[in-house]
Motif scaffolding. Structure first.
Motif, PDB file in Angstrom:
ATOM      1  N   TYR A  11       1.920 -42.550  37.345  1.00 26.40           N
ATOM      2  CA  TYR A  11       1.002 -41.769  38.182  1.00 26.40           C
ATOM      3  C   TYR A  11       0.090 -42.698  38.996  1.00 26.40           C
ATOM      4  O   TYR A  11      -0.087 -42.519  40.198  1.00 26.40           O
ATOM      5  CB  TYR A  11       0.175 -40.835  37.302  1.00 26.40           C
ATOM      6  CG  TYR A  11      -0.841 -40.043  38.072  1.00 26.40           C
ATOM      7  CD1 TYR A  11      -0.464 -38.915  38.793  1.00 26.40           C
ATOM      8  CD2 TYR A  11      -2.177 -40.412  38.078  1.00 26.40           C
ATOM      9  CE1 TYR A  11      -1.390 -38.172  39.511  1.00 26.40           C
ATOM     10  CE2 TYR A  11      -3.112 -39.683  38.790  1.00 26.40           C
ATOM     11  CZ  TYR A  11      -2.716 -38.573  39.508  1.00 26.40           C
ATOM     12  OH  TYR A  11      -3.634 -37.854  40.210  1.00 26.40           O
ATOM     13  N   ARG A  12      -0.475 -43.706  38.343  1.00 26.04           N
ATOM     14  CA  ARG A  12      -1.366 -44.654  39.013  1.00 26.04           C
ATOM     15  C   ARG A  12      -0.643 -45.393  40.137  1.00 26.04           C
ATOM     16  O   ARG A  12      -1.142 -45.508  41.252  1.00 26.04           O
ATOM     17  CB  ARG A  12      -1.938 -45.656  38.016  1.00 26.04           C
ATOM     18  CG  ARG A  12      -2.855 -46.702  38.667  1.00 26.04           C
ATOM     19  CD  ARG A  12      -3.215 -47.826  37.705  1.00 26.04           C
ATOM     20  NE  ARG A  12      -2.065 -48.553  37.210  1.00 26.04           N
ATOM     21  CZ  ARG A  12      -1.462 -49.555  37.857  1.00 26.04           C
ATOM     22  NH1 ARG A  12      -1.887 -49.928  39.039  1.00 26.04           N
ATOM     23  NH2 ARG A  12      -0.431 -50.174  37.327  1.00 26.04           N
ATOM     24  N   ALA A  13       0.554 -45.875  39.844  1.00 24.26           N
ATOM     25  CA  ALA A  13       1.325 -46.613  40.844  1.00 24.26           C
ATOM     26  C   ALA A  13       1.655 -45.728  42.044  1.00 24.26           C
ATOM     27  O   ALA A  13       1.565 -46.172  43.194  1.00 24.26           O
ATOM     28  CB  ALA A  13       2.601 -47.178  40.224  1.00 24.26           C
ATOM     29  N   LEU A  14       2.019 -44.480  41.789  1.00 18.54           N
ATOM     30  CA  LEU A  14       2.325 -43.559  42.889  1.00 18.54           C
ATOM     31  C   LEU A  14       1.087 -43.308  43.749  1.00 18.54           C
ATOM     32  O   LEU A  14       1.190 -43.206  44.976  1.00 18.54           O
ATOM     33  CB  LEU A  14       2.890 -42.246  42.348  1.00 18.54           C
ATOM     34  CG  LEU A  14       4.300 -42.327  41.765  1.00 18.54           C
ATOM     35  CD1 LEU A  14       4.646 -41.020  41.064  1.00 18.54           C
ATOM     36  CD2 LEU A  14       5.324 -42.664  42.837  1.00 18.54           C
ATOM     37  N   GLN A  15      -0.072 -43.214  43.111  1.00 16.30           N
ATOM     38  CA  GLN A  15      -1.316 -43.008  43.855  1.00 16.30           C
ATOM     39  C   GLN A  15      -1.611 -44.186  44.776  1.00 16.30           C
ATOM     40  O   GLN A  15      -2.120 -44.008  45.883  1.00 16.30           O
ATOM     41  CB  GLN A  15      -2.488 -42.809  42.887  1.00 16.30           C
ATOM     42  CG  GLN A  15      -2.388 -41.556  42.045  1.00 16.30           C
ATOM     43  CD  GLN A  15      -2.451 -40.309  42.900  1.00 16.30           C
ATOM     44  OE1 GLN A  15      -3.375 -40.140  43.660  1.00 16.30           O
ATOM     45  NE2 GLN A  15      -1.472 -39.453  42.759  1.00 16.30           N
ATOM     46  N   ARG A  58       8.471 -47.100  35.583  1.00 13.10           N
ATOM     47  CA  ARG A  58       7.167 -47.771  35.724  1.00 13.10           C
ATOM     48  C   ARG A  58       7.333 -49.207  36.176  1.00 13.10           C
ATOM     49  O   ARG A  58       6.612 -49.674  37.058  1.00 13.10           O
ATOM     50  CB  ARG A  58       6.409 -47.724  34.409  1.00 13.10           C
ATOM     51  CG  ARG A  58       5.112 -48.490  34.534  1.00 13.10           C
ATOM     52  CD  ARG A  58       4.081 -48.120  33.597  1.00 13.10           C
ATOM     53  NE  ARG A  58       2.879 -48.892  33.859  1.00 13.10           N
ATOM     54  CZ  ARG A  58       1.945 -49.054  32.967  1.00 13.10           C
ATOM     55  NH1 ARG A  58       2.050 -48.485  31.787  1.00 13.10           N
ATOM     56  NH2 ARG A  58       0.884 -49.769  33.249  1.00 13.10           N
ATOM     57  N   GLU A  59       8.260 -49.935  35.605  1.00 14.98           N
ATOM     58  CA  GLU A  59       8.480 -51.322  36.016  1.00 14.98           C
ATOM     59  C   GLU A  59       8.910 -51.411  37.469  1.00 14.98           C
ATOM     60  O   GLU A  59       8.481 -52.306  38.205  1.00 14.98           O
ATOM     61  CB  GLU A  59       9.511 -51.984  35.099  1.00 14.98           C
ATOM     62  CG  GLU A  59       8.992 -52.256  33.718  1.00 14.98           C
ATOM     63  CD  GLU A  59      10.065 -52.697  32.748  1.00 14.98           C
ATOM     64  OE1 GLU A  59      11.206 -53.010  33.169  1.00 14.98           O
ATOM     65  OE2 GLU A  59       9.782 -52.739  31.535  1.00 14.98           O
ATOM     66  N   HIS A  60       9.738 -50.470  37.893  1.00 15.20           N
ATOM     67  CA  HIS A  60      10.159 -50.461  39.295  1.00 15.20           C
ATOM     68  C   HIS A  60       8.957 -50.248  40.212  1.00 15.20           C
ATOM     69  O   HIS A  60       8.789 -50.977  41.203  1.00 15.20           O
ATOM     70  CB  HIS A  60      11.203 -49.361  39.531  1.00 15.20           C
ATOM     71  CG  HIS A  60      11.547 -49.166  40.957  1.00 15.20           C
ATOM     72  ND1 HIS A  60      12.285 -50.092  41.680  1.00 15.20           N
ATOM     73  CD2 HIS A  60      11.231 -48.182  41.834  1.00 15.20           C
ATOM     74  CE1 HIS A  60      12.404 -49.671  42.921  1.00 15.20           C
ATOM     75  NE2 HIS A  60      11.779 -48.512  43.030  1.00 15.20           N
ATOM     76  N   LEU A  61       8.125 -49.267  39.899  1.00 10.35           N
ATOM     77  CA  LEU A  61       6.947 -49.010  40.719  1.00 10.35           C
ATOM     78  C   LEU A  61       5.974 -50.177  40.682  1.00 10.35           C
ATOM     79  O   LEU A  61       5.429 -50.572  41.721  1.00 10.35           O
ATOM     80  CB  LEU A  61       6.251 -47.722  40.271  1.00 10.35           C
ATOM     81  CG  LEU A  61       7.015 -46.438  40.594  1.00 10.35           C
ATOM     82  CD1 LEU A  61       6.360 -45.261  39.878  1.00 10.35           C
ATOM     83  CD2 LEU A  61       7.058 -46.196  42.091  1.00 10.35           C
TER      84      LEU A  61
END
Length: 66
Positions: A11-15, A58-61
């Motif tokens: 979620y954080r990475a997408l934000q 998550r690692e990809h983001l």
């Protein structure tokens, strides 16, 4: 706890990566040609049921943040 941590990180990475929520939702639900996803949408990978699938997303983001 581990699953929650991965979900919060995703979620954080997408934000950070996307200007608005619609863009991050689109990324999650659109087919992705990255070999990690094999043409499936990232949300499908996340819903496979294994913690490692969340870790992969998550690692990809996180790699896109650097």
């Amino acid at each position: 706890m581990e699953r929650a941590s991965y979900l919060l990180g995703i979620y954080r990475a997408l934000q950070i990566l996307f200007a608005d929520e619609a863009q991050s939702d689109q990324w999650l639900h659109a087919p992705n040609d990255n070999p990690l996803f094999g043409g499936a949408a990232p949300i499908e990978k996340m819903l496979d049921g294994f913690v490692v699938d969340l870790a992969v997303v998550r690692e990809h983001l996180d790699s896109q943040l650097s």
